[in-house]
Design a protein around this motif. Structure first.
Motif, PDB file in Angstrom:
ATOM      1  N   THR A  44       0.496  -1.332  -0.285  1.00  0.00           N
ATOM      2  CA  THR A  44       0.091   0.448   0.073  1.00  0.00           C
ATOM      3  C   THR A  44       1.006   0.882  -0.102  1.00  0.00           C
ATOM      4  O   THR A  44      -0.087   2.525   0.482  1.00  0.00           O
ATOM      5  CB  THR A  44      -0.658   0.299   1.329  1.00  0.00           C
ATOM      6  OG1 THR A  44       0.208  -0.168   2.579  1.00  0.00           O
ATOM      7  CG2 THR A  44      -2.233  -0.637   1.076  1.00  0.00           C
ATOM      8  N   GLU A  45       2.642   0.937   0.162  1.00  0.00           N
ATOM      9  CA  GLU A  45       2.902   2.336   0.254  1.00  0.00           C
ATOM     10  C   GLU A  45       3.074   3.097  -1.107  1.00  0.00           C
ATOM     11  O   GLU A  45       2.942   2.708  -2.394  1.00  0.00           O
ATOM     12  CB  GLU A  45       4.590   1.566  -0.001  1.00  0.00           C
ATOM     13  CG  GLU A  45       5.558   2.867   0.525  1.00  0.00           C
ATOM     14  CD  GLU A  45       7.141   2.571   0.110  1.00  0.00           C
ATOM     15  OE1 GLU A  45       8.000   3.276   0.100  1.00  0.00           O
ATOM     16  OE2 GLU A  45       6.890   1.055   1.267  1.00  0.00           O
ATOM     17  N   GLY A  46       3.103   4.634  -0.836  1.00  0.00           N
ATOM     18  CA  GLY A  46       2.205   5.323  -1.936  1.00  0.00           C
ATOM     19  C   GLY A  46       1.068   5.401  -2.471  1.00  0.00           C
ATOM     20  O   GLY A  46       0.760   6.547  -2.852  1.00  0.00           O
ATOM     21  N   ILE A  47      -0.416   5.274  -1.884  1.00  0.00           N
ATOM     22  CA  ILE A  47      -1.695   4.834  -2.171  1.00  0.00           C
ATOM     23  C   ILE A  47      -2.182   5.252  -0.809  1.00  0.00           C
ATOM     24  O   ILE A  47      -1.875   5.589   0.095  1.00  0.00           O
ATOM     25  CB  ILE A  47      -2.291   3.185  -1.940  1.00  0.00           C
ATOM     26  CG1 ILE A  47      -1.334   2.998  -3.415  1.00  0.00           C
ATOM     27  CG2 ILE A  47      -3.480   4.154  -2.390  1.00  0.00           C
ATOM     28  CD1 ILE A  47      -2.182   1.594  -3.146  1.00  0.00           C
ATOM     29  N   ASP A  48      -3.300   6.377  -1.781  1.00  0.00           N
ATOM     30  CA  ASP A  48      -3.486   7.059  -0.936  1.00  0.00           C
ATOM     31  C   ASP A  48      -4.523   6.513   0.077  1.00  0.00           C
ATOM     32  O   ASP A  48      -4.835   5.645   0.196  1.00  0.00           O
ATOM     33  CB  ASP A  48      -4.872   8.362  -1.306  1.00  0.00           C
ATOM     34  CG  ASP A  48      -4.979   9.566  -0.178  1.00  0.00           C
ATOM     35  OD1 ASP A  48      -5.867   9.129   0.821  1.00  0.00           O
ATOM     36  OD2 ASP A  48      -5.780  10.252  -1.051  1.00  0.00           O
ATOM     37  N   ASP A  49      -4.703   7.197   1.778  1.00  0.00           N
ATOM     38  CA  ASP A  49      -4.762   6.127   2.745  1.00  0.00           C
ATOM     39  C   ASP A  49      -6.745   6.130   2.768  1.00  0.00           C
ATOM     40  O   ASP A  49      -7.096   4.510   3.172  1.00  0.00           O
ATOM     41  CB  ASP A  49      -4.830   6.573   4.481  1.00  0.00           C
ATOM     42  CG  ASP A  49      -3.356   7.051   4.199  1.00  0.00           C
ATOM     43  OD1 ASP A  49      -2.354   5.760   4.067  1.00  0.00           O
ATOM     44  OD2 ASP A  49      -2.328   7.899   5.406  1.00  0.00           O
ATOM     45  N   SER A  50      -6.773   7.071   2.032  1.00  0.00           N
ATOM     46  CA  SER A  50      -8.988   7.086   1.720  1.00  0.00           C
ATOM     47  C   SER A  50      -9.199   5.811   0.778  1.00  0.00           C
ATOM     48  O   SER A  50     -10.508   5.206   0.595  1.00  0.00           O
ATOM     49  CB  SER A  50      -9.052   8.338   1.154  1.00  0.00           C
ATOM     50  OG  SER A  50      -8.687   8.541   0.043  1.00  0.00           O
ATOM     51  N   PHE A  51      -8.630   5.249  -0.144  1.00  0.00           N
ATOM     52  CA  PHE A  51      -8.300   3.887  -0.425  1.00  0.00           C
ATOM     53  C   PHE A  51      -8.219   2.728  -0.074  1.00  0.00           C
ATOM     54  O   PHE A  51      -7.695   2.133  -0.621  1.00  0.00           O
ATOM     55  CB  PHE A  51      -8.140   4.890  -2.171  1.00  0.00           C
ATOM     56  CG  PHE A  51      -8.203   5.220  -3.236  1.00  0.00           C
ATOM     57  CD1 PHE A  51      -9.640   5.288  -3.710  1.00  0.00           C
ATOM     58  CD2 PHE A  51      -7.598   6.775  -2.682  1.00  0.00           C
ATOM     59  CE1 PHE A  51     -10.355   6.564  -4.114  1.00  0.00           C
ATOM     60  CE2 PHE A  51      -8.304   7.694  -3.153  1.00  0.00           C
ATOM     61  CZ  PHE A  51      -9.241   7.654  -4.026  1.00  0.00           C
TER      62      PHE A  51
END
Length: 296
Positions: free
Chosen positions: A21-28
């Motif tokens: 999940t690195e680099g992915i917006d937390d809301s997703f």
């Protein structure tokens, strides 16, 4: 150049220590907790998420109410046996939240084979059923009529609890209703079920405090046009110095019910009799008159 000779950028392959999940917006990003497929004896999944809004307690809800979709209800044993309903203790907790569980009282109105119908018809005068078929079934006392009646008392108590809580009255918080089962706050004192008022002999200061609380509660009820209808030292609890009113299915309209005034006077007499037995000089006629003076 053949495909075997093709070269790739150095960062084409993700290093082993890099999170997916690195680099992915937390809301997703979503996380999921795994729950057991099977439950133990005396356990069931909470039905909170399956209930409609009006079948859940009024907002704002107390912090202790467990609303997790993964919560489990565990039977802890019976608390009280009555003529129309039995009360059990049920613990609701989420296996992934060890500190968030709560023990509640589950009041279950009896089914048509075991329930004793002793409620006087005078309580239901002024009430109307949604369907004329239900009204006819009730009058004939048919099997369906008894089923409708069993549900009616549960719904009546649920609505009364919600209304009283919203009025700020000292009643258990109503958590949910599911068919003929009402889950509500378990009223305790020192970690045990709070005793009925009829069972306690408090000091004079506490007795006076109980009466003040009772008078305020009855005053709030009559100003809302309501009467408990069956109030007594047996359906009020002594939670330390706090008085709590329970058992509300027979609540009536003060004006709409032809016997509304009679029920109010009887409530006053039942309670004043206990207060006199504990040394407090009170009179039901005086209390009744004071309430009626502020009723309209």
């Amino acid at each position: 150049m053949s495909h075997l000779d093709r070269s790739f950028p150095e960062d084409f392959f993700r290093p082993d220590d890099r999170l997916p999940t690195e680099g992915i917006d937390d809301s997703f990003v979503f996380t999921y907790d795994a729950y057991a497929d099977e439950l133990g004896d005396g356990q069931r999944w909470s039905r909170w998420e399956d209930l409609e809004a009006l079948m859940r307690g009024p907002e704002p809800r107390p912090d202790w109410v467990v609303t997790s979709s993964g919560a489990i209800d565990t039977e802890l044993g019976d608390l009280k046996t009555g003529k129309e309903a039995d009360v059990f203790l049920v613990e609701r907790s989420d296996p992934h939240d060890s500190e968030g569980g709560v023990v509640m009282a589950a009041k279950r109105y009896r089914d048509t084979d075991h329930r004793t119908f002793h409620r006087a018809a005078s309580y239901t005068e002024g009430r109307s059923m949604k369907r004329s078929r239900d009204n006819r079934a009730l009058k004939r006392k048919s099997t369906w009529g008894r089923q409708v009646a069993a549900g009616e008392w549960a719904i009546s108590e649920w609505n009364a609890l919600r209304r009283c809580w919203e009025l700020g009255l000292p009643v258990p918080y109503p958590v949910q209703i599911d068919e003929t089962e009402i889950m509500m706050e378990w009223i305790t004192f020192d970690g045990e079920t709070a005793p009925r008022v009829s069972q306690v002999r408090p000091e004079p200061r506490v007795v006076q405090g109980y009466f003040d609380q009772l008078r305020d509660a009855l005053g709030t009820l009559v100003q809302a046009g309501l009467v408990h209808g069956d109030l007594s030292p047996y359906n009020t609890l002594a939670a330390g110095e706090r008085l709590v009113i329970i058992d509300l299915p027979q609540m009536v309209d003060l004006v709409g019910n032809p016997r509304g005034m009679d029920f109010l006077l009887r409530d006053c007499a039942n309670m004043c009799g206990w207060f006199r037995s504990r040394g407090l000089d009170v009179d039901e006629q005086e209390l009744f008159g004071d309430l009626m003076a502020h009723a309209f």
